[in-house]
Design a protein around this motif. Structure first.
Motif, PDB file in Angstrom:
ATOM      1  N   THR A   1       0.875  -1.202   0.170  1.00 11.29           N
ATOM      2  CA  THR A   1      -0.044  -0.055   0.109  1.00 11.29           C
ATOM      3  C   THR A   1       0.894   1.122   0.205  1.00 11.29           C
ATOM      4  O   THR A   1       0.314   2.471  -0.716  1.00 11.29           O
ATOM      5  CB  THR A   1      -1.021  -0.069   1.169  1.00 11.29           C
ATOM      6  OG1 THR A   1      -0.060  -0.097   2.303  1.00 11.29           O
ATOM      7  CG2 THR A   1      -2.065  -1.112   1.251  1.00 11.29           C
ATOM      8  N   SER A   2       2.093   1.204   0.894  1.00 13.35           N
ATOM      9  CA  SER A   2       2.763   2.378   0.856  1.00 13.35           C
ATOM     10  C   SER A   2       4.258   1.912   0.867  1.00 13.35           C
ATOM     11  O   SER A   2       5.205   2.733   1.314  1.00 13.35           O
ATOM     12  CB  SER A   2       2.626   3.001   2.213  1.00 13.35           C
ATOM     13  OG  SER A   2       1.257   3.453   2.497  1.00 13.35           O
ATOM     14  N   GLY A   3       4.428   1.095  -0.060  1.00 12.81           N
ATOM     15  CA  GLY A   3       5.694   0.580  -0.180  1.00 12.81           C
ATOM     16  C   GLY A   3       6.914   1.349  -1.136  1.00 12.81           C
ATOM     17  O   GLY A   3       6.349   1.630  -1.952  1.00 12.81           O
ATOM     18  N   ILE A   4       8.289   0.834  -0.885  1.00 13.43           N
ATOM     19  CA  ILE A   4       9.282   1.589  -1.524  1.00 13.43           C
ATOM     20  C   ILE A   4       8.948   1.144  -2.935  1.00 13.43           C
ATOM     21  O   ILE A   4       9.527   1.796  -4.012  1.00 13.43           O
ATOM     22  CB  ILE A   4      10.420   1.279  -1.019  1.00 13.43           C
ATOM     23  CG1 ILE A   4      11.622   2.349  -1.640  1.00 13.43           C
ATOM     24  CG2 ILE A   4      10.992  -0.030  -1.094  1.00 13.43           C
ATOM     25  CD1 ILE A   4      12.837   2.385  -0.748  1.00 13.43           C
ATOM     26  N   THR A   5       8.727  -0.094  -3.403  1.00 10.02           N
ATOM     27  CA  THR A   5       8.603  -0.618  -4.530  1.00 10.02           C
ATOM     28  C   THR A   5       7.333  -0.041  -5.519  1.00 10.02           C
ATOM     29  O   THR A   5       7.498  -0.049  -6.586  1.00 10.02           O
ATOM     30  CB  THR A   5       8.492  -2.162  -4.522  1.00 10.02           C
ATOM     31  OG1 THR A   5       7.077  -2.407  -3.807  1.00 10.02           O
ATOM     32  CG2 THR A   5       9.581  -2.959  -3.842  1.00 10.02           C
ATOM     33  N   LEU A   6       6.523   0.705  -4.657  1.00  8.97           N
ATOM     34  CA  LEU A   6       5.399   1.468  -5.579  1.00  8.97           C
ATOM     35  C   LEU A   6       6.132   2.682  -5.892  1.00  8.97           C
ATOM     36  O   LEU A   6       5.131   3.332  -6.842  1.00  8.97           O
ATOM     37  CB  LEU A   6       4.383   1.721  -4.672  1.00  8.97           C
ATOM     38  CG  LEU A   6       3.632   0.425  -4.204  1.00  8.97           C
ATOM     39  CD1 LEU A   6       2.590   0.328  -3.025  1.00  8.97           C
ATOM     40  CD2 LEU A   6       2.961  -0.570  -5.435  1.00  8.97           C
ATOM     41  N   LEU A   7       7.096   3.089  -5.733  1.00  4.25           N
ATOM     42  CA  LEU A   7       7.942   4.560  -6.221  1.00  4.25           C
ATOM     43  C   LEU A   7       8.440   4.245  -7.569  1.00  4.25           C
ATOM     44  O   LEU A   7       9.279   3.295  -7.637  1.00  4.25           O
ATOM     45  CB  LEU A   7       8.360   4.886  -5.207  1.00  4.25           C
ATOM     46  CG  LEU A   7       8.223   5.460  -3.896  1.00  4.25           C
ATOM     47  CD1 LEU A   7       9.138   6.088  -2.892  1.00  4.25           C
ATOM     48  CD2 LEU A   7       6.949   6.646  -4.096  1.00  4.25           C
TER      49      LEU A   7
END
Length: 375
Positions: A103-109
């Motif tokens: 939901t708020s993970g570094i891989t989502l950036l």
């Protein structure tokens, strides 16, 4: 070791390379290619970081993914899900497992955002689980993108964080620099069965081993920004302790996930060692108790692996059961490797690039090699 044996394969994910399920499957195939008469039981594990939902979903067939759209760590909408574990007499509404990495993970950036990434989406998913009526929450907080002290998540759950003019602060650590007032009175109630924070991190919120100093650079912060992150977290801690005097930034694990551990403690959640809690929920101690050999692993085994990470936890179970403990890791960088045998994928492949490009192939090779050395 001769004759047919029971082998439990319980690795963590090789982060950024392969899931725990993929690695467990590959090691199992490699092992069986050499010892086809052995009973090999894949049991993918997690420690509260990326892949925790996957591990639970594979091990608990009755679990159900609940889809949701949340605000991601940089503001863009993210289609994700949380996991509803089946109801029981103890938890009639079921247990909700919410994973911060999803939901708020570094891989989502697309690009790291050390000052502005936030945990609002994590809080939105928690709120959705509460709306669903779960009786207990498991909050897996590894793999975060931000250093916001969990303020985004708490805001989604009803807390108010405002500046000197009474205006809501902006999301992310940058906003904490203008924080003047913390109001936790509007926070939603915990479910009746409470909320457990799953984390393998024991760092405090502040100081040289705190969230900013240790994890800020991993999230893209330079030296000057790390100092700013630290100052903002210190401001948050002072104000939160005014509202919750018993909540302290010195608590081991408060610095997990950029201080999200601290924020969740202020809500009333309790910290639980990630690997232990996940292993217990998945029934791993029972599986290992019946095993002759246990194979575990992670992407990098180093000195920090002893601090509650999956391989050390699994090795402890194996020792208690009188089983052999074996390790498969992408790289091994530790003086003390408490296993009966260990294999590095990088050494098998000859270099890190090839090992990361095709981890399943090399994990199969590692499984076969370990099986061939069992006597």
């Amino acid at each position: 070791m001769t004759g047919s044996r029971t082998v439990v394969v319980a690795p963590d994910s090789f982060k950024g390379s392969a899931s725990a399920a993929e690695i467990a499957r590959a090691i199992s195939v490699g092992w069986t290619s050499v010892r086809p008469d052995d009973r090999v039981v894949p049991a993918p594990m997690a420690d509260g970081g990326e892949g925790t939902i996957d591990a639970f979903e594979l091990s608990i067939p009755e679990a159900t993914r609940i889809p949701i759209v949340v605000q991601g760590p940089a503001g863009a909408q993210v289609a994700t899900s949380w996991l509803l574990l089946p109801s029981s007499a103890e938890f009639p509404g079921g247990v909700g497992l919410v994973e911060l990495a999803a939901t708020s993970g570094i891989t989502l950036l697309d690009e790291l955002a050390p000052l502005d990434a936030h945990t609002l989406g994590f809080g939105q998913a928690i709120a959705d689980a509460l709306d669903h009526g779960v009786s207990r929450l498991l909050l897996a907080i590894g793999g975060s993108a931000s250093t916001d002290g969990g303020v985004g998540a708490l805001a989604a759950l009803g807390a108010r964080f405002s500046d000197a003019q009474g205006r809501p602060i902006r999301l992310g650590n940058r906003g904490l620099g203008t924080l003047a007032r913390v109001d936790l009175s509007g926070l939603r109630a915990l479910p009746d069965g409470g909320a457990a924070i799953l984390s393998d991190v024991t760092n405090p919120l502040l100081g040289p081993s705190g969230a900013a100093a240790v994890f800020g650079p991993q999230k893209g912060a330079n030296e000057a920004q790390v100092l700013g992150l630290e100052s903002s977290l210190a401001r948050l801690e002072r104000l939160v302790r005014t509202a919750r005097p018993t909540v302290r930034g010195t608590t081991p694990g408060a610095g997990a996930a950029g201080g999200t551990g601290f924020g969740l403690l202020a809500w009333g959640a309790v910290l639980a060692p990630g690997a232990d809690a996940v292993g217990a929920a998945l029934g791993l101690p029972v599986l290992v108790a019946a095993a002759d050999v246990v194979v575990t692993g992670e992407g990098r085994f180093d000195a920090q692996s002893a601090a509650g990470k999956v391989p050390t936890y699994v090795a402890g179970l194996a020792r208690s059961a009188g089983a052999r403990a074996l390790l498969v890791a992408g790289t091994i960088d530790a003086d003390d490797v408490p296993f009966d045998d260990a294999v590095s994928l990088v050494e098998l492949a000859g270099n890190a690039a090839d090992a990361m490009a095709d981890p399943a192939t090399w994990a199969r090779a590692a499984g076969a090699l370990l099986a061939s050395r069992i006597r």
